[in-house]
Write a protein that holds these residues in place. Sequence first.
Motif, PDB file in Angstrom:
ATOM      1  N   LYS A  87       0.814  -1.217   0.000  1.00 52.89           N
ATOM      2  CA  LYS A  87       0.000   0.000   0.000  1.00 52.89           C
ATOM      3  C   LYS A  87       0.852   1.273   0.000  1.00 52.89           C
ATOM      4  CE  LYS A  87      -3.725  -2.191   2.650  1.00 52.89           C
ATOM      5  NZ  LYS A  87      -4.478  -2.148   3.941  1.00 52.89           N
ATOM      6  N   GLY A  88       2.179   1.096  -0.010  1.00 53.91           N
ATOM      7  CA  GLY A  88       3.060   2.256   0.019  1.00 53.91           C
ATOM      8  C   GLY A  88       3.254   2.813   1.408  1.00 53.91           C
ATOM      9  N   GLU A  89       2.897   2.052   2.447  1.00 56.22           N
ATOM     10  CA  GLU A  89       3.060   2.496   3.822  1.00 56.22           C
ATOM     11  C   GLU A  89       4.365   1.944   4.381  1.00 56.22           C
ATOM     12  OE1 GLU A  89      -0.401   1.004   5.710  1.00 56.22           O
ATOM     13  OE2 GLU A  89      -1.788   2.359   4.675  1.00 56.22           O
ATOM     14  N   ILE A  90       4.816   2.511   5.494  1.00 51.89           N
ATOM     15  CA  ILE A  90       6.086   2.077   6.076  1.00 51.89           C
ATOM     16  C   ILE A  90       5.885   1.140   7.264  1.00 51.89           C
ATOM     17  CG2 ILE A  90       6.346   4.020   7.654  1.00 51.89           C
ATOM     18  CD1 ILE A  90       9.325   4.021   6.926  1.00 51.89           C
ATOM     19  N   GLY A  91       4.678   1.122   7.857  1.00 54.84           N
ATOM     20  CA  GLY A  91       4.404   0.120   8.876  1.00 54.84           C
ATOM     21  C   GLY A  91       4.039   0.659  10.238  1.00 54.84           C
ATOM     22  N   HIS A  92       4.013  -0.253  11.195  1.00 57.11           N
ATOM     23  CA  HIS A  92       3.620   0.033  12.575  1.00 57.11           C
ATOM     24  C   HIS A  92       4.789  -0.269  13.505  1.00 57.11           C
ATOM     25  CE1 HIS A  92       0.977   0.478  16.022  1.00 57.11           C
ATOM     26  NE2 HIS A  92       1.461  -0.661  16.499  1.00 57.11           N
ATOM     27  N   ILE A  93       4.969   0.577  14.521  1.00 57.17           N
ATOM     28  CA  ILE A  93       6.068   0.409  15.479  1.00 57.17           C
ATOM     29  C   ILE A  93       5.484   0.219  16.877  1.00 57.17           C
ATOM     30  CG2 ILE A  93       8.260   1.345  16.296  1.00 57.17           C
ATOM     31  CD1 ILE A  93       7.948   3.496  14.086  1.00 57.17           C
ATOM     32  N   ARG A  94       6.024  -0.754  17.601  1.00 58.53           N
ATOM     33  CA  ARG A  94       5.625  -0.989  19.003  1.00 58.53           C
ATOM     34  C   ARG A  94       6.834  -0.680  19.880  1.00 58.53           C
ATOM     35  NH1 ARG A  94       4.433  -7.097  18.136  1.00 58.53           N
ATOM     36  NH2 ARG A  94       6.474  -6.749  17.204  1.00 58.53           N
ATOM     37  N   VAL A  95       6.706   0.364  20.695  1.00 54.74           N
ATOM     38  CA  VAL A  95       7.832   0.876  21.478  1.00 54.74           C
ATOM     39  C   VAL A  95       7.551   0.727  22.963  1.00 54.74           C
ATOM     40  CG1 VAL A  95       9.307   2.871  21.941  1.00 54.74           C
ATOM     41  CG2 VAL A  95       8.324   2.551  19.659  1.00 54.74           C
ATOM     42  N   GLY A  96       8.531   0.227  23.694  1.00 55.96           N
ATOM     43  CA  GLY A  96       8.465   0.179  25.149  1.00 55.96           C
ATOM     44  C   GLY A  96       9.249   1.342  25.729  1.00 55.96           C
ATOM     45  N   PHE A  97       8.661   2.009  26.700  1.00 59.16           N
ATOM     46  CA  PHE A  97       9.259   3.209  27.292  1.00 59.16           C
ATOM     47  C   PHE A  97       9.498   2.957  28.776  1.00 59.16           C
ATOM     48  CE2 PHE A  97       8.029   7.529  29.177  1.00 59.16           C
ATOM     49  CZ  PHE A  97       9.335   7.977  29.170  1.00 59.16           C
ATOM     50  N   GLY A  98      10.772   2.858  29.161  1.00 57.01           N
ATOM     51  CA  GLY A  98      11.091   2.660  30.572  1.00 57.01           C
ATOM     52  C   GLY A  98      10.712   3.877  31.387  1.00 57.01           C
ATOM     53  N   TRP A  99      10.154   3.657  32.565  1.00 53.92           N
ATOM     54  CA  TRP A  99       9.734   4.762  33.426  1.00 53.92           C
ATOM     55  C   TRP A  99      10.899   5.658  33.810  1.00 53.92           C
ATOM     56  CZ3 TRP A  99       6.386   1.338  37.146  1.00 53.92           C
ATOM     57  CH2 TRP A  99       5.192   1.024  36.498  1.00 53.92           C
ATOM     58  N   ASN A 119       2.409   7.934   7.279  1.00 51.73           N
ATOM     59  CA  ASN A 119       1.642   6.685   7.245  1.00 51.73           C
ATOM     60  C   ASN A 119       2.045   5.695   8.332  1.00 51.73           C
ATOM     61  OD1 ASN A 119       0.036   7.378   5.034  1.00 51.73           O
ATOM     62  ND2 ASN A 119       1.635   6.777   3.577  1.00 51.73           N
ATOM     63  N   ILE A 120       3.091   6.027   9.075  1.00 49.55           N
ATOM     64  CA  ILE A 120       3.488   5.169  10.192  1.00 49.55           C
ATOM     65  C   ILE A 120       2.456   5.286  11.318  1.00 49.55           C
ATOM     66  CG2 ILE A 120       5.121   5.013  12.128  1.00 49.55           C
ATOM     67  CD1 ILE A 120       7.377   5.410  10.287  1.00 49.55           C
ATOM     68  N   THR A 121       2.210   4.178  11.998  1.00 56.70           N
ATOM     69  CA  THR A 121       1.428   4.209  13.238  1.00 56.70           C
ATOM     70  C   THR A 121       2.318   3.688  14.358  1.00 56.70           C
ATOM     71  OG1 THR A 121       0.503   2.016  12.765  1.00 56.70           O
ATOM     72  CG2 THR A 121      -0.793   3.939  12.090  1.00 56.70           C
ATOM     73  N   ILE A 122       2.084   4.187  15.569  1.00 59.46           N
ATOM     74  CA  ILE A 122       2.971   3.891  16.694  1.00 59.46           C
ATOM     75  C   ILE A 122       2.157   3.517  17.926  1.00 59.46           C
ATOM     76  CG2 ILE A 122       4.769   4.810  18.211  1.00 59.46           C
ATOM     77  CD1 ILE A 122       5.437   6.835  15.994  1.00 59.46           C
ATOM     78  N   VAL A 280      15.358  -9.065  12.406  1.00 59.39           N
ATOM     79  CA  VAL A 280      15.353  -8.150  11.272  1.00 59.39           C
ATOM     80  C   VAL A 280      14.552  -6.916  11.675  1.00 59.39           C
ATOM     81  CG1 VAL A 280      14.681  -7.805   8.870  1.00 59.39           C
ATOM     82  CG2 VAL A 280      15.487 -10.051   9.626  1.00 59.39           C
ATOM     83  N   LEU A 281      15.237  -5.769  11.780  1.00 60.14           N
ATOM     84  CA  LEU A 281      14.549  -4.551  12.204  1.00 60.14           C
ATOM     85  C   LEU A 281      13.754  -3.969  11.041  1.00 60.14           C
ATOM     86  CD1 LEU A 281      17.270  -2.709  14.313  1.00 60.14           C
ATOM     87  CD2 LEU A 281      15.322  -4.025  15.143  1.00 60.14           C
ATOM     88  N   PRO A 282      12.455  -3.750  11.229  1.00 66.47           N
ATOM     89  CA  PRO A 282      11.652  -3.113  10.179  1.00 66.47           C
ATOM     90  C   PRO A 282      12.183  -1.713   9.879  1.00 66.47           C
ATOM     91  CG  PRO A 282      10.258  -4.023  11.920  1.00 66.47           C
ATOM     92  CD  PRO A 282      11.655  -4.070  12.421  1.00 66.47           C
ATOM     93  N   LEU A 283      11.896  -1.218   8.683  1.00 66.50           N
ATOM     94  CA  LEU A 283      12.344   0.109   8.278  1.00 66.50           C
ATOM     95  C   LEU A 283      11.871   1.171   9.262  1.00 66.50           C
ATOM     96  CD1 LEU A 283      13.635   2.083   6.305  1.00 66.50           C
ATOM     97  CD2 LEU A 283      11.514   2.013   4.948  1.00 66.50           C
ATOM     98  N   ALA A 284      10.627   1.042   9.726  1.00 68.10           N
ATOM     99  CA  ALA A 284      10.077   2.037  10.651  1.00 68.10           C
ATOM    100  C   ALA A 284      10.876   2.086  11.946  1.00 68.10           C
ATOM    101  CB  ALA A 284       8.607   1.716  10.950  1.00 68.10           C
ATOM    102  N   VAL A 285      11.319   0.932  12.435  1.00 72.28           N
ATOM    103  CA  VAL A 285      12.107   0.873  13.672  1.00 72.28           C
ATOM    104  C   VAL A 285      13.469   1.526  13.451  1.00 72.28           C
ATOM    105  CG1 VAL A 285      13.214  -0.660  15.342  1.00 72.28           C
ATOM    106  CG2 VAL A 285      10.907  -1.167  14.524  1.00 72.28           C
ATOM    107  N   SER A 286      14.077   1.260  12.305  1.00 77.13           N
ATOM    108  CA  SER A 286      15.366   1.884  11.990  1.00 77.13           C
ATOM    109  C   SER A 286      15.235   3.405  11.951  1.00 77.13           C
ATOM    110  CB  SER A 286      15.884   1.362  10.647  1.00 77.13           C
ATOM    111  OG  SER A 286      16.097  -0.037  10.699  1.00 77.13           O
ATOM    112  N   GLU A 287      14.102   3.901  11.443  1.00 75.62           N
ATOM    113  CA  GLU A 287      13.866   5.343  11.406  1.00 75.62           C
ATOM    114  C   GLU A 287      13.799   5.925  12.823  1.00 75.62           C
ATOM    115  OE1 GLU A 287      13.515   7.503   8.863  1.00 75.62           O
ATOM    116  OE2 GLU A 287      13.914   6.004   7.316  1.00 75.62           O
ATOM    117  N   VAL A 288      13.150   5.221  13.738  1.00 73.99           N
ATOM    118  CA  VAL A 288      13.047   5.694  15.126  1.00 73.99           C
ATOM    119  C   VAL A 288      14.427   5.698  15.781  1.00 73.99           C
ATOM    120  CG1 VAL A 288      12.129   5.180  17.418  1.00 73.99           C
ATOM    121  CG2 VAL A 288      10.645   4.999  15.429  1.00 73.99           C
TER     122      VAL A 288
END
Length: 317
Positions: A87-99, A119-122, A280-288
Amino acid sequence: MDIRHLRHFVATVDHGNMLRASAAIHITQPALTKSIKSLEDDLQIKLFNRHPKGVEATVFGRQLYEHARLIISQLDRAEKEIRAGVKGEIGHIRVGFGWNFAGNMLVNSLFDVLKQHPNITISVVSKPFEEISKMLRHGDLDLAVAIFPLDQSDAELIYETLVVDEFRTICRREHPLADQPMQTLKQLSEQDWVLFDGPELVVRLFRAMFLDEDLPVPQPVVKTNSIFVLKSALQRGNYLSLVPPSIVHEELKSGAYKIVPSELPQKQTKAGIIYRANDVLPLAVSEVIGALQNNRDKLNLNEKLAPVGFDRPENVG
């Protein structure tokens, strides 16, 4: 090994009951029982022990569960990435944030990526490090940002340092000790403290710096694993706290907080990015990851801090 059997197996472990598991994955109980039996036959091991209230994974079942969770997560992620790519999108990222991580750096980085790739969702979850590392190993997160634990020997995870910091004594600018000369540990022991008890290192360092001098350990007025609560407490009263300056970078920069010169033993800590090894790190993760590195450089968080204490042995045992 059939991926459907693994999905059925994971659902059964999660629910601990064949009837509830079959309802959750929308198949009949006999079909689920047959699926589990096929998996046991393939592996030639017993995966569950039966008891009156349901089932419980055996030692081999628990071992398979860890791998199955990750396999299913990675397969689902691969499918989503491929569909997003079509679809020309880059994907979804799931991020954990330490307190215990510098939140502004993460937020700035995520929105920098969103500007470049709308088009990224997080998804962002904030949890203690122990829960974040478990989610990473299970494939429920793509990466996490946090202060690193004392033990970084987990071969399943990669630790990529963003910030090298040192614990410092912090107070609000209205505190009587703000802008005062060097404080002895005895003077610090007589103050009221707000202590961040997230990483084990903080508690150990706090206790050791007084016990090593045969001084009483102050009882913190507030103990919390929430940076938000710690900052709120510091703003509301004449308290001291022990934190890496990178966590309160914005407050120090604005002058709202001050570093108290003290005899505190210098103890280094590291914070940064954590992700699964051999993944394998997705492109969206590499961008972050790239955005986090850029924001770290903009904030100059790795510039060496000016010395504010005496050189003392690092003894936090």
